[in-house]
Motif scaffolding. Structure first.
Motif, PDB file in Angstrom:
ATOM      1  N   GLN A   1      10.862  16.169  13.187  1.00 45.42           N
ATOM      2  CA  GLN A   1      11.738  15.533  13.164  1.00 45.42           C
ATOM      3  C   GLN A   1      11.568  14.319  12.855  1.00 45.42           C
ATOM      4  N   GLU A   2      12.703  13.988  11.118  1.00 49.48           N
ATOM      5  CA  GLU A   2      12.711  12.191  10.715  1.00 49.48           C
ATOM      6  C   GLU A   2      12.766  11.809  11.516  1.00 49.48           C
TER       7      GLU A   2
ATOM      8  N   LEU B   1       4.195   0.324  13.573  1.00 46.97           N
ATOM      9  CA  LEU B   1       4.754   1.472  12.396  1.00 46.97           C
ATOM     10  C   LEU B   1       4.342   1.800  11.267  1.00 46.97           C
ATOM     11  N   GLU B   2       2.918   1.644  11.481  1.00 52.36           N
ATOM     12  CA  GLU B   2       2.575   2.392   9.730  1.00 52.36           C
ATOM     13  C   GLU B   2       2.693   3.988  10.339  1.00 52.36           C
ATOM     14  N   VAL B   3       1.991   3.750  11.873  1.00 53.36           N
ATOM     15  CA  VAL B   3       2.168   5.217  12.395  1.00 53.36           C
ATOM     16  C   VAL B   3       2.858   6.587  12.612  1.00 53.36           C
ATOM     17  N   VAL B   4       3.992   5.472  13.161  1.00 54.41           N
ATOM     18  CA  VAL B   4       4.992   6.357  13.388  1.00 54.41           C
ATOM     19  C   VAL B   4       5.773   6.464  11.654  1.00 54.41           C
ATOM     20  N   GLY B   5       5.861   5.026  10.840  1.00 55.32           N
ATOM     21  CA  GLY B   5       5.885   5.295   9.930  1.00 55.32           C
ATOM     22  C   GLY B   5       7.509   4.928  10.041  1.00 55.32           C
ATOM     23  N   ASP B   6       8.335   4.735  10.888  1.00 59.38           N
ATOM     24  CA  ASP B   6       9.438   3.863  10.396  1.00 59.38           C
ATOM     25  C   ASP B   6       9.320   2.872   9.475  1.00 59.38           C
TER      26      ASP B   6
END
Lengths: 274, 907
Positions: free
Chosen positions: B712-713, B754-759
């Motif tokens: 899921q995005e 945040l870079e890992v999770v992409g938000d």
């Protein structure tokens, strides 16, 4: 018509509460709920975990003499789980009412516990039920089912749930009369713990004092403060001969947090009291 | 003398000013010859280089003013001149750091200093200033043994062949490590370092790392034992030994832990803070007693805002016992707060006990707390304080026995241990001590009769029997003081007009001097309001007003004050006495309170950068002030310190790795099960039954009977708004760095997560002065990659001015509202309440709350993370209940911030 009523009564038989559940009113919530029921308005109960929302609904169902159907919501709850579905039986297809449809037919109080846990597209099915239409569209049959005159929808909602992703949509929230719950004041909470937990007033007083202290440091890493339910659990363990410190640790401290530091702080508070 | 010095003034006025100040602060008056000497050498040095001249002038003036013998002054001048012959830089260094060595008069120390300079010069003069600075500081603070050991250490290290880079590292590393050692442990910790350096200079780094991780808490014997084991390891396998020494090996940590007896405050502060706040319901924190105020052998004290605890606590033979003792001390001290010892009110004492203080309490009531005023009423304030401690301990023990039987049970063994220790002392015991043992500690009776007259004993016991409130204790002191003083004078306890105070077990006592410094501003305000109300015929207790001020952060509302007057027992008493009470309207009371609020004028507009105007909520007008606040977008002022970002990643390597892993786990939780789906991983039984039913009924059956799992995005946009106010320059509790530095470290960890999770995320800072100069620093915009520029901007963030939070929030919300996302989250990271010109207390809270509500109306979720302060109920008013998080220990921020974020956005 008489046959229909008769059938409703049979179906409802298992959902009536026979014994009066113990409930100690904290404010004017009983009066408010009764008025909402008379006006057939849906009700939303807001409050932290274990403060008595479910017990209140049980009490009100008993008080107004209506059956109570409780649905614990979860993220895999679909509209068909609420409304009902066709089932295969022998060589036939048989319609089976879901708990919501059943509650509408028998005029029960339908209680959706922890509504925020349900999928958002599922909660949408209650929209026509919770405004002046009071109908349910069963698209599989197809049938538009009007609610029984005594039907009432109650949902519970915990604003302490920290995930903003799981917030209720405004379009859902605005269909309900809200009653705010909080932990009882110390005197009443002590009475509740004595009555439900079966301990003496001094022990109950200490448990309540412990809960107040824990609630005051909720911001320090607890998702929620110690609930009245946990105090009752601790009291029940103490009443059955468990050492009070051990009972408090098992029933109050450990369920509240996995954090080692927090456990130590809670343990210190317990040690002061017993 | 003046004429001679005039020459200096003509040559270089700043030097003259420096000299004049040094001489003025000195012990002895200088004769003409000494002044001439000073001027002569200063002028010589000024001709070489101004900075050298100034430095020599200051040091020489200091030595002369201290009355040093001429031979030592001559030696100083000779050595400085020799050094200046090599170069003025060396001359300046000697002029600055040799002076304290010469002043100490210790020949051995001077030899070691000279040898140190000699060895360091083999590496270059660049090694001197940083290293010698600490030596001079140790000598100036009288720690000559430590200084000698430190010089030995420098000699041992720098006589090894070292590369330039290695030397540079050690020049900074070693003094910093030595400076951070506990004074009591510094000497043996340095000696052990020398022992390791003699084996291999590379071991310095490992040893310092080991100290930071826990070896610093070992006592002398335990540290020697640990290093014996480490040396054996080094002999067996060098690399393994280094890991052992640096406490990187699990068995090393276990050994250090088992050898550790002292309780370090840093280890237990967070949990004890939590206990204190839960127990008292007040925003109290723990602070170290050592270094706060010289306090003799006491282990615990209170200043009304903090509980001060000995740090480290190393009284008992093992760690667990010391930890239990630390907890007991905090438990006992919390009783003062919970049972109202510091809420003493002399008006209450007078009203309830019909005591006439004869106006003595009025003169200073505005400036001091009641406990201080009360103690100063007596000829021996310390005796009065001892008596009030005596009665208060009695009262507290009684109350604790009712409410906290566990506390009494667990504290008693420690109190008895303390009592035993006091009884074993060689000094004569205080005559009141046996009575304290019997009444408070419940110990044996027969000793008492020998030490105290039966009449006095009976009177004290009788007084003790009637005590329920702190005012009763004060009344008991008032009634018994004279008799006790007379009795003690007969027992030689008041020799030469000096009272030798009673020693209480564990040093647990009511410290009236520290309590006096707790809330001086609230004491003053409470006294002012009390007087203003009294002028209107309304009688209110000052202690009640002070409590209201403390609870409302110094700015109560008119309604709260009206409630206090309504419920106040003092007015009831007045009414009963037939006095007329003039009713006060809320508006009238607001008028009284308005005088307490600080007003200041706004600054003019601040030029430059795109600016935006926002309204501000005026809670007194109950309306918006349109276009009141001007928000100016900026970038951080200076180019960032290179490598801050990468250095943080290195220093917090473990945490970053852990956070990355945690956020990796957050992603799979975003997997959604799609159904009914036309193809997928498994059959959906509900859809399957419907399919079968439709087929049976000969209806068009849907073939969407599968469940498909899809990633899921995470449609989340978050803006992190960081407080860059002046207060973030404050050092954190450990003193290692500032709040701002920790905030920046948290940003680094946050970015990595945040870079890992992409938000989609953005970072901004805010500060400013006045409504027309609110600065909004755009550190990272939405969609902007985390590149070198962004990292440099994070590095460049620095403490600015004030916090006008409402305007910053409105601007952040307007930016966030334009970001297409299903969930929009605004996280405010700050270190307290908003504060700016004309923007304080209720006004600031109301405007911020309004801005939060406006954001919520735009479907933006605002959450706050507050650091470096205790939890405060007013934070609920600011952000809403359960909408903020308090992080007591700011060093936890990097870890906790990402935890908070993951909790907020979990699906």
């Amino acid at each position: 018509m008489k046959t229909e009523d008769h059938r409703s009564c049979d179906q409802a038989a298992g959902f009536y509460l026979e014994k009066e559940p113990f409930y100690l009113p904290l404010g004017r919530e009983v009066e408010l709920f009764s008025a909402a029921w008379q006006a057939r308005l849906p009700v939303m109960l807001k409050g932290p975990t274990g403060c008595g929302k479910t017990r209140f609904v049980q009490y009100m169902a008993w008080k107004i003499g209506r059956p109570l159907i409780t649905i614990a919501c979860h993220e895999d709850l679909f509209a068909s789980d609420l409304i009902g579905r066709f089932l295969l039986k022998d060589d036939q297809t048989v319609w089976s009412d879901g708990p919501l449809t059943q509650a509408m037919r028998i005029g029960a109080i339908c209680y959706l516990d922890e509504i925020v846990e349900a999928r958002k597209d599922t909660t949408v099915v209650i929209h026509p039920l919770t405004d002046d239409r009071r109908t349910l569209n069963i698209d599989k049959k197809p049938e538009v089912l009007p609610a029984h005159p005594d039907f009432m929808m109650v949902i519970s909602y915990n604003p302490g749930y920290q995930s903003v992703v799981k917030d209720l949509k405004p379009s859902t929230r605005q269909r309900f009369v809200a009653i705010d719950f909080d932990y009882p004041d110390p005197e009443r909470e002590e009475l509740i713990v004595v009555r439900e937990g079966g301990v003496d007033a001094a022990t109950a007083g200490r448990l309540v004092s412990l809960a107040a202290k824990i609630r005051s440091i909720q911001q320090r890493g607890l998702a929620e403060g110690a609930s009245t339910r946990l105090l009752i659990y601790a009291a029940k363990l103490i009443g059955r001969g468990i050492d009070p410190r051990r009972a408090c640790r098992s029933a109050i401290c450990l369920p509240l947090s996995d954090d080692e530091q927090m456990q130590e702080t809670l343990g210190d508070l317990v040690d002061d009291l017993f | 003398m003046e004429n001679t010095l005039e020459m200096l003034k003509l040559a270089d006025p700043p030097t003259w000013e420096l000299v004049r100040r040094e001489l003025a602060a000195g012990r002895s008056e200088l004769d003409r010859s000494r002044i001439s000497l000073l001027v002569e050498h200063t002028l010589w040095a000024l001709t070489l280089e101004t900075s050298f001249g100034r430095c020599l002038a200051q040091s020489l003036a200091g030595l002369l003013a201290a009355g040093l013998p001429a031979c030592r002054v001559a030696l100083f001048i000779k050595m400085v001149r020799q050094a200046a012959g090599v170069g003025t830089t060396l001359g300046l260094i000697q002029a600055r750091y040799l002076a304290p060595v010469i002043a100490s008069g210790n020949k051995c120390l001077l030899r070691k200093y000279n040898r140190t300079v000699e060895v360091l010069l083999t590496k270059g003069s660049y090694t001197l200033p940083e290293t010698l600075k600490l030596g001079a500081r140790l000598i100036s603070s009288g720690r000559l043994d430590d200084a000698a050991a430190y010089f030995d250490l420098l000699i041992a290290i720098f006589r090894h062949p070292l590369t330039y880079n290695r030397s540079m590292r050690l020049v900074y590393l070693v003094p910093r490590a030595v400076a951070s050692m506990r004074p009591a442990a510094r000497h043996f910790q340095i000696r052990q370092m020398i022992r390791l350096v003699e084996r291999d200079v590379e071991l310095v780094d490992d040893y310092i790392q080991g100290l930071e991780k826990g070896l610093a808490l070992l006592d002398q014997k335990a540290l020697a034992l640990f290093l014996d084991r480490a040396v054996r390891r080094l002999e067996r396998r060098f690399s393994g030994g280094r890991r052992f020494l640096a406490l990187e090996a699990a068995d090393a940590r276990q050994l250090a832990r088992s050898l550790q007896t002292a309780v370090d405050l840093g280890m237990v502060k967070a949990r004890l803070d939590g206990y204190l706040q839960a127990r008292t319901g007040l925003p109290l924190t723990i602070a170290p007693l050592t270094g706060t105020e010289p306090g003799g052998d006491e282990m615990v004290a209170s200043n009304g805002r903090q509980v001060l605890l000995a740090d480290p606590l190393d009284i008992l033979p093992d760690f667990d016992s010391n930890l239990a003792l630390a907890k007991t001390l905090v438990r006992l001290e919390a009783c003062y707060y919970e049972f109202g010892t510091f809420d003493l009110d002399l008006d209450k004492v007078a009203d309830r006990h019909a005591i006439d203080f004869g106006g003595q309490t009025q003169s200073t009531s505005g400036q001091a707390c009641s406990m201080e005023i009360f103690c100063r009423l007596f000829s021996y304030p310390d005796l009065a304080a001892d008596l009030i401690t005596f009665f208060e301990h009695l009262r507290i023990m009684r109350l604790a026995a009712i409410h906290y039987p566990g506390l009494v049970k667990r504290s008693r063994p420690f109190l008895l241990l303390g009592a035993e220790k006091l009884s074993r002392r060689r000094q004569p015991l205080h005559p009141l001590w046996p009575l304290y043992r019997r009444l408070v500690l419940g110990m044996e009776q027969e000793e008492v009769s020998r030490d105290i007259p039966a009449g006095l004993s009976g009177q004290l016991e009788k007084a003790a029997g009637r005590i329920a409130e702190v005012e009763d204790s004060a009344a008991a002191v008032w009634r018994s003081y004279r008799q006790v003083e007379t009795w003690l004078a007969g027992r030689c306890r008041l020799e030469g007009g000096v009272y030798r105070p009673l020693k209480f077990p564990l040093g647990w006592r009511v410290d009236w001097r520290r309590a006096a410094s707790a809330w001086p501003e609230y004491d003053r305000k409470a006294a002012e309001v009390k007087d203003l109300l009294a002028a209107r015929g309304i009688r209110v207790y000052k202690s009640d007003l002070k409590k209201l001020l403390v609870a409302s952060g110094g700015n109560p509302s008119g309604r709260q004050l009206a409630e206090l007057i309504q419920n106040g027992s003092r007015n009831t008493t007045a009414q009963e006495a037939g006095k007329k009470i003039v009713p006060a309207s809320a508006g009238d009371l607001e008028g009284i309170l308005a005088g307490l609020r600080n007003d200041s004028s706004a600054d003019g507009p601040n030029p430059g950068g795109p600016a935006f105007y926002y309204p501000e909520w005026d809670c007194y007008l109950d309306d918006y002030l349109h276009d009141h606040a001007r928000v100016q977008e900026r970038k951080p002022a200076a180019p960032g310190e290179d490598g801050f970002y990468d250095r943080t990643l290195m220093e917090h390597g473990g945490l970053v790795a852990r956070v990355r892993a945690a956020f990796e786990r957050l992603k799979p939780e975003g997997l959604s099960r799609l159904r009914p789906w036309s193809e997928g991983d498994c059959l959906d039984y509900r859809a399957l039954i419907e399919y079968a039913v439709d087929r049976r009924c000969r209806r068009q059956a849907s073939e969407r009977i599968f469940i498909k799992r899809l990633k899921q995005e995470r449609d989340v946009a978050v803006l992190l708004l960081v407080d860059m106010s002046r207060s973030t320059a404050n050092a954190v509790a450990s003193g290692r760095c500032s709040v701002m530095e920790v905030e920046k470290q948290a940003l680094v960890v946050f970015c990595e997560a945040l870079e890992v999770v992409g938000d989609n995320y953005a970072i901004a800072g805010f500060s400013g002065t006045g409504p027309l100069a609110v600065d909004y620093f755009r550190i990272k915009d939405f969609g902007e990659p985390l590149n070198r520029e962004v990292k440099a901007r994070i590095s460049a963030m620095s403490p600015q001015r004030n916090t006008r939070m409402g305007a910053a929030l409105r601007h952040a919300a307007s930016l966030l509202a334009g970001v297409p996302a299903r969930v929009r989250l605004l996280i405010v990271v700050g270190d307290g309440f908003p504060n700016d010109q004309d923007y304080k207390h209720d006004y600031a809270i109301a405007d911020t709350r309004k801005a939060v509500q406006e954001a919520a109306a735009r479907l933006i979720h605002v959450r706050a993370v507050t650091v470096n302060m205790g939890s405060d109920p007013r934070l609920d008013e600011l952000y809403g209940r359960q909408r903020h998080y308090v992080i007591e220990d700011v060093l936890d921020l990097p870890d906790k911030l990402v935890k908070v974020y993951s909790t907020l956005t979990r699906y």
